[in-house]
Structures are given as C-alpha cells and as structure tokens.
Design a protein around this motif. Structure first.
Motif, mmCIF file in Angstrom:
data_model
loop_
_atom_site.group_PDB
_atom_site.id
_atom_site.type_symbol
_atom_site.label_atom_id
_atom_site.label_comp_id
_atom_site.label_asym_id
_atom_site.label_seq_id
_atom_site.Cartn_x
_atom_site.Cartn_y
_atom_site.Cartn_z
ATOM 1 N N SER A 64 -4.896 -5.575 -0.690
ATOM 2 C CA SER A 64 -5.284 -4.901 0.555
ATOM 3 C C SER A 64 -4.316 -3.769 0.877
ATOM 4 C CB SER A 64 -5.283 -5.890 1.725
ATOM 5 O OG SER A 64 -6.163 -6.948 1.470
ATOM 6 N N MET A 65 -3.009 -4.037 0.718
ATOM 7 C CA MET A 65 -2.005 -3.010 1.023
ATOM 8 C C MET A 65 -2.160 -1.830 0.072
ATOM 9 S SD MET A 65 1.253 -5.482 1.908
ATOM 10 C CE MET A 65 2.411 -4.280 2.546
ATOM 11 N N GLN A 66 -2.461 -2.142 -1.178
ATOM 12 C CA GLN A 66 -2.671 -1.106 -2.182
ATOM 13 C C GLN A 66 -3.895 -0.248 -1.831
ATOM 14 O OE1 GLN A 66 -0.610 -0.365 -4.555
ATOM 15 N NE2 GLN A 66 -1.916 1.269 -5.369
ATOM 16 N N LEU A 67 -4.967 -0.915 -1.406
ATOM 17 C CA LEU A 67 -6.200 -0.210 -1.026
ATOM 18 C C LEU A 67 -5.935 0.796 0.093
ATOM 19 C CD1 LEU A 67 -9.378 0.045 -1.062
ATOM 20 C CD2 LEU A 67 -9.407 -1.825 0.604
ATOM 21 N N LEU A 68 -5.189 0.331 1.116
ATOM 22 C CA LEU A 68 -4.887 1.205 2.251
ATOM 23 C C LEU A 68 -4.072 2.408 1.787
ATOM 24 C CD1 LEU A 68 -3.896 -1.613 4.769
ATOM 25 C CD2 LEU A 68 -5.964 -0.218 4.908
ATOM 26 N N LYS A 69 -3.123 2.134 0.923
ATOM 27 C CA LYS A 69 -2.255 3.191 0.408
ATOM 28 C C LYS A 69 -3.071 4.232 -0.364
ATOM 29 C CE LYS A 69 2.208 3.316 -1.915
ATOM 30 N NZ LYS A 69 3.052 2.530 -2.836
ATOM 31 N N GLU A 70 -3.920 3.740 -1.232
ATOM 32 C CA GLU A 70 -4.763 4.634 -2.041
ATOM 33 C C GLU A 70 -5.649 5.520 -1.184
ATOM 34 O OE1 GLU A 70 -5.257 1.591 -5.781
ATOM 35 O OE2 GLU A 70 -7.065 2.181 -4.682
ATOM 36 N N LYS A 71 -6.119 4.964 -0.070
ATOM 37 C CA LYS A 71 -7.023 5.735 0.793
ATOM 38 C C LYS A 71 -6.257 6.581 1.811
ATOM 39 C CE LYS A 71 -10.608 3.926 -1.133
ATOM 40 N NZ LYS A 71 -11.614 4.686 -1.890
ATOM 41 N N GLY A 72 -4.944 6.565 1.699
ATOM 42 C CA GLY A 72 -4.132 7.398 2.587
ATOM 43 C C GLY A 72 -4.082 6.898 4.022
ATOM 44 N N ILE A 73 -4.325 5.605 4.211
ATOM 45 C CA ILE A 73 -4.266 5.056 5.574
ATOM 46 C C ILE A 73 -2.833 4.603 5.841
ATOM 47 C CG2 ILE A 73 -5.118 3.223 7.103
ATOM 48 C CD1 ILE A 73 -7.692 3.377 5.288
ATOM 49 N N GLU A 74 -2.191 5.293 6.741
ATOM 50 C CA GLU A 74 -0.776 5.008 6.957
ATOM 51 C C GLU A 74 -0.563 3.879 7.945
ATOM 52 O OE1 GLU A 74 2.294 7.762 7.390
ATOM 53 O OE2 GLU A 74 1.286 9.267 6.125
ATOM 54 N N ILE A 75 0.142 2.881 7.480
ATOM 55 C CA ILE A 75 0.485 1.743 8.334
ATOM 56 C C ILE A 75 2.001 1.615 8.266
ATOM 57 C CG2 ILE A 75 0.210 -0.746 8.700
ATOM 58 C CD1 ILE A 75 -2.477 0.657 8.900
ATOM 59 N N GLN A 76 2.632 1.487 9.418
ATOM 60 C CA GLN A 76 4.083 1.317 9.383
ATOM 61 C C GLN A 76 4.445 -0.167 9.433
ATOM 62 O OE1 GLN A 76 6.457 3.393 12.343
ATOM 63 N NE2 GLN A 76 8.251 2.575 11.252
ATOM 64 N N TYR A 77 5.050 -0.627 8.335
ATOM 65 C CA TYR A 77 5.487 -2.013 8.263
ATOM 66 C C TYR A 77 6.994 -2.045 8.463
ATOM 67 C CZ TYR A 77 1.130 -2.255 5.530
ATOM 68 O OH TYR A 77 -0.165 -2.154 5.091
ATOM 69 N N ILE A 78 7.490 -3.086 9.083
ATOM 70 C CA ILE A 78 8.938 -3.289 9.124
ATOM 71 C C ILE A 78 9.236 -4.743 8.772
ATOM 72 C CG2 ILE A 78 9.459 -1.510 10.856
ATOM 73 C CD1 ILE A 78 9.741 -3.914 12.866
ATOM 74 N N THR A 79 10.467 -4.978 8.342
ATOM 75 C CA THR A 79 10.901 -6.359 8.155
ATOM 76 C C THR A 79 11.721 -6.724 9.393
ATOM 77 O OG1 THR A 79 12.929 -5.678 7.071
ATOM 78 C CG2 THR A 79 11.031 -6.098 5.651
ATOM 79 N N LYS A 80 12.050 -7.984 9.541
ATOM 80 C CA LYS A 80 12.735 -8.395 10.776
ATOM 81 C C LYS A 80 14.101 -7.717 10.925
ATOM 82 C CE LYS A 80 14.542 -12.863 9.218
ATOM 83 N NZ LYS A 80 14.160 -12.878 7.800
ATOM 84 N N ASP A 81 14.724 -7.374 9.823
ATOM 85 C CA ASP A 81 16.034 -6.714 9.899
ATOM 86 C C ASP A 81 15.940 -5.288 10.441
ATOM 87 O OD1 ASP A 81 16.932 -9.013 8.695
ATOM 88 O OD2 ASP A 81 16.690 -8.180 6.673
ATOM 89 N N GLN A 82 14.742 -4.734 10.393
ATOM 90 C CA GLN A 82 14.567 -3.344 10.863
ATOM 91 C C GLN A 82 14.139 -3.271 12.325
ATOM 92 O OE1 GLN A 82 11.758 -2.699 7.633
ATOM 93 N NE2 GLN A 82 13.068 -1.087 6.821
ATOM 94 N N MET A 83 14.063 -4.427 12.960
ATOM 95 C CA MET A 83 13.634 -4.418 14.364
ATOM 96 C C MET A 83 14.710 -3.814 15.242
ATOM 97 S SD MET A 83 11.423 -7.742 15.290
ATOM 98 C CE MET A 83 12.372 -7.735 16.743
ATOM 99 N N ASP A 84 14.324 -2.857 16.115
ATOM 100 C CA ASP A 84 15.329 -2.299 17.008
ATOM 101 C C ASP A 84 14.719 -2.010 18.376
ATOM 102 O OD1 ASP A 84 13.686 -0.260 16.298
ATOM 103 O OD2 ASP A 84 15.273 1.206 15.938
ATOM 104 N N TYR A 85 13.849 -2.881 18.816
ATOM 105 C CA TYR A 85 13.127 -2.609 20.055
ATOM 106 C C TYR A 85 13.592 -3.454 21.229
ATOM 107 C CZ TYR A 85 9.999 -0.277 16.904
ATOM 108 O OH TYR A 85 9.483 0.549 15.969
ATOM 109 N N LYS A 86 14.717 -4.153 21.025
ATOM 110 C CA LYS A 86 15.107 -5.180 21.987
ATOM 111 C C LYS A 86 15.117 -4.733 23.450
ATOM 112 C CE LYS A 86 17.789 -7.198 18.449
ATOM 113 N NZ LYS A 86 19.117 -7.302 17.892
ATOM 114 N N ASN A 87 15.590 -3.514 23.692
ATOM 115 C CA ASN A 87 15.750 -3.124 25.092
ATOM 116 C C ASN A 87 14.691 -2.147 25.600
ATOM 117 O OD1 ASN A 87 18.064 -4.703 25.292
ATOM 118 N ND2 ASN A 87 19.147 -3.134 24.116
ATOM 119 N N GLN A 88 13.644 -2.012 24.839
ATOM 120 C CA GLN A 88 12.638 -1.063 25.277
ATOM 121 C C GLN A 88 11.412 -1.772 25.822
ATOM 122 O OE1 GLN A 88 12.146 2.100 22.400
ATOM 123 N NE2 GLN A 88 14.129 1.562 21.530
#
Ligand SMILES: [Mn+2]
Length: 324
Positions: A64-88
């Motif tokens: 599924s992720m490959q399909l989206l990529k091939e069709k140019g559908i941009e989805i922003q994924y993050i892992t838990k270490d990249q979370m930086d939204y705590k105070n917003q």
C-alpha cells in the motif's frame, strides 16, 4: 451518528496539528482509515502526520505504501522518536483499537491531552477513557466503515488509491463480506467504488505469500470436528499473532457443516488465545465472554493465562457441553 460527525469536524477545525495513530502491527483497516483521516485533515491546510513504527510492516501495508508513493500521493509519516508536538495545539486521532497497551505508541496519551478515538472493537475495563471525543461501535464491520461514513458526511474527498486501501481493509475485517456485514457495509463498499477504488489493485494488496498460506493449511489439515457443527484447531507450541488464529478460524468456517470454528494457540508466554468464528447461527460471543473475552456474535476471542493448550481446550469443551 451525524452528531458525532459534526463533533469530529469541530475538533479538526479547533486544532492546528494532528497525529494519527493506530494499533501496533498496523493492518489494512487501520492504515486505510489513517490515510482517509489524513487526507480529510490535509484539505483544511493543517499539519498532519501518521505515526508509524520503524519495524517491518506486513506485506499488504508495504504494498500500500509503495502504491501511494508510485502515484505521487504524499503522506508524511513519523516514528515516535520524531514527535515534537508536545506543547502545541495538537490533536491525536486514535484508530482501530481502544486499548492503550495496544497503541503503536502507548505514552502518547500522557503527552497529548486531546484525542479522538474511533474504533469498532468491543470495549472492556482497559478501554481508554480520558479522551476528548470517542466513537466506538462493535457492531460496525471496520474502522474503514466508520471513517468512510464520516468522509461521506463532509464535502471532502480522498485519492482513489486511498479508497482502494480502505476497501481492502473492509474486505479483510469482514473476511470477504461474510462477518459483521450489514447493508451499511455494502453501502460503504459502493461509495468507495464511486470514489475510484479499484478491485484489481485491491486483490494485489491482499495477496499473501505462498509459505504463509501453506503453513496455515497445515493447521487447517490438523483440525477436527468437536461435534457435528463445530471445528477446532489446536496450534503448535510456537507463539502466534492474534490474526493468525483468526485467519485459521475463518478458514475452517468455509467447510461443509461447519457453523462455528475455534483456533487455540499461544499468543504470548503462558498466554493462550482462542479465536472464535460463527456463520451467524450460533453466538460465539457468549462462549468467549464466559471465558473472560468478548467480541461479536460471529467474531469473538478471549485470552487465558495457561501453559498448556490442552487445558484451554478442555475448558472450551466443558463450556460447549454445558451450553448444549
Ligand atoms: Mn479493524
């Protein structure tokens, strides 16, 4: 229902940042639902990400992720270490589970005070309670059906590839429109087709590898009838994933005279799972509830602390005897 939809929209309008997450070992229902919510929120020009594990995902998710990529559908994924939204002004959207321990990132609830929970699993004592808004209905086939219902109530749309992934999720969760399937489920599928869901692409996403299939058939082969309408599979002493048990129970249901099926196997150390399925004539939820689990008339499960599968089998057989 419309009331819930309006409240979801209100929450989207009132927040600036969104983190969408689902259960560990994300499946097509959860992923399709996450993508659908992602695209709805993106259309508000707001910042949204999907929290994904950095572990290897199952083959359907990879495709599924490959399909989206091939069709140019941009989805922003993050892992838990990249979370930086705590105070917003962040809203977490939790999909396809209602238990904290099953979340891809359980401590998100401590970090983000506002969250929406959309799910179709049975609630229990450990259901997450401290949420801004929740909609849990275990009579609905899938989370895909819930979010597609929400999408339909808005003036938003999604990419046709996302519609395909949602349709694939719906197909998995209903075991090919056999379990928990209502007129609404078919309406959901029909609506996804009008959005451009592609049945051929869907089949590609659902294909499994031959080794997995053959391994499962070995278990099916070694299963037995425990009376004239109930089939039982006892797994080996390896630890299996819940969905492996479910797939075997579903496989057993397709045979002549089988109306109810059970698969018993280890799902952890000294932890045994039973997955139960029914064509709908017999309510398997009552059986699983009696053993401390729950679910739905046609689709239920339980977990029992035990170090021996045959002990659990005995408990189940005794229960079946009593209920006859
Ligand atoms: Mn689901």
């Amino acid at each position: 229902m419309n009331d819930i939809y309006e409240k979801i929209t209100e929450q989207i309008e009132n927040h600036d940042h969104f983190i969408i997450l689902a259960h560990k070992s994300i499946d097509l229902d959860a992923f399709g639902s996450a993508l659908c919510m992602y695209q709805i929120i993106s259309s508000y020009q707001k910042k949204v990400v999907i929290l994904m594990s950095d572990k290897q995902k199952n083959i359907s998710i990879q495709k599924s992720m490959q399909l989206l990529k091939e069709k140019g559908i941009e989805i922003q994924y993050i892992t838990k270490d990249q979370m930086d939204y705590k105070n917003q002004n962040t809203l977490a959207i939790i999909l396809d589970t209602n238990k904290q321990e099953l979340l891809e990132y359980p401590s998100i609830l401590d970090q983000i005070p506002n969250c929406i929970l959309l799910d179709h699993h049975i609630e229990s004592e450990d259901t997450i309670t401290n949420v801004t808004l929740k909609y849990i209905d275990n009579n609905v086939s899938s989370t895909a059906e819930i979010v597609t219902g929400y999408l339909k109530s808005t003036d938003k749309t999604i990419a046709k590839e996302v519609a395909t992934i949602l349709l694939a999720g719906l197909t998995v969760d209903t075991n090919n429109f056999n379990i928990k399937t209502t007129s609404k489920t078919y309406e959901t599928a029909a609506y996804l087709m009008t959005l451009g869901a592609d049945n051929i692409e869907k089949q590609q996403l659902l294909k499994e590898n031959k080794e997995n299939y053959v391994a499962r058939q070995d278990f099916v082969k070694n299963s037995n009838m425990i009376n004239d309408s109930m089939a039982l599979c006892i797994m080996d002493n390896q630890i299996h994933q819940n969905h492996e048990l479910a797939l075997i129970a579903e496989d057993l249901l397709q045979f002549d005279t089988v109306e109810v099926s059970f698969a018993i196997g280890f799902i952890g150390k000294r932890l045994v799972g039973i997955s139960a399925r029914s064509v709908g004539t017999i309510d398997v939820e009552t059986y699983m509830r009696a053993l401390g689990g729950g679910g739905h008339k046609t689709d239920a499960a339980c977990t029992i602390k035990a170090s021996n599968l045959y002990k659990v089998k005995k408990m189940l057989l005794k229960l079946i005897q009593e209920k006859r």
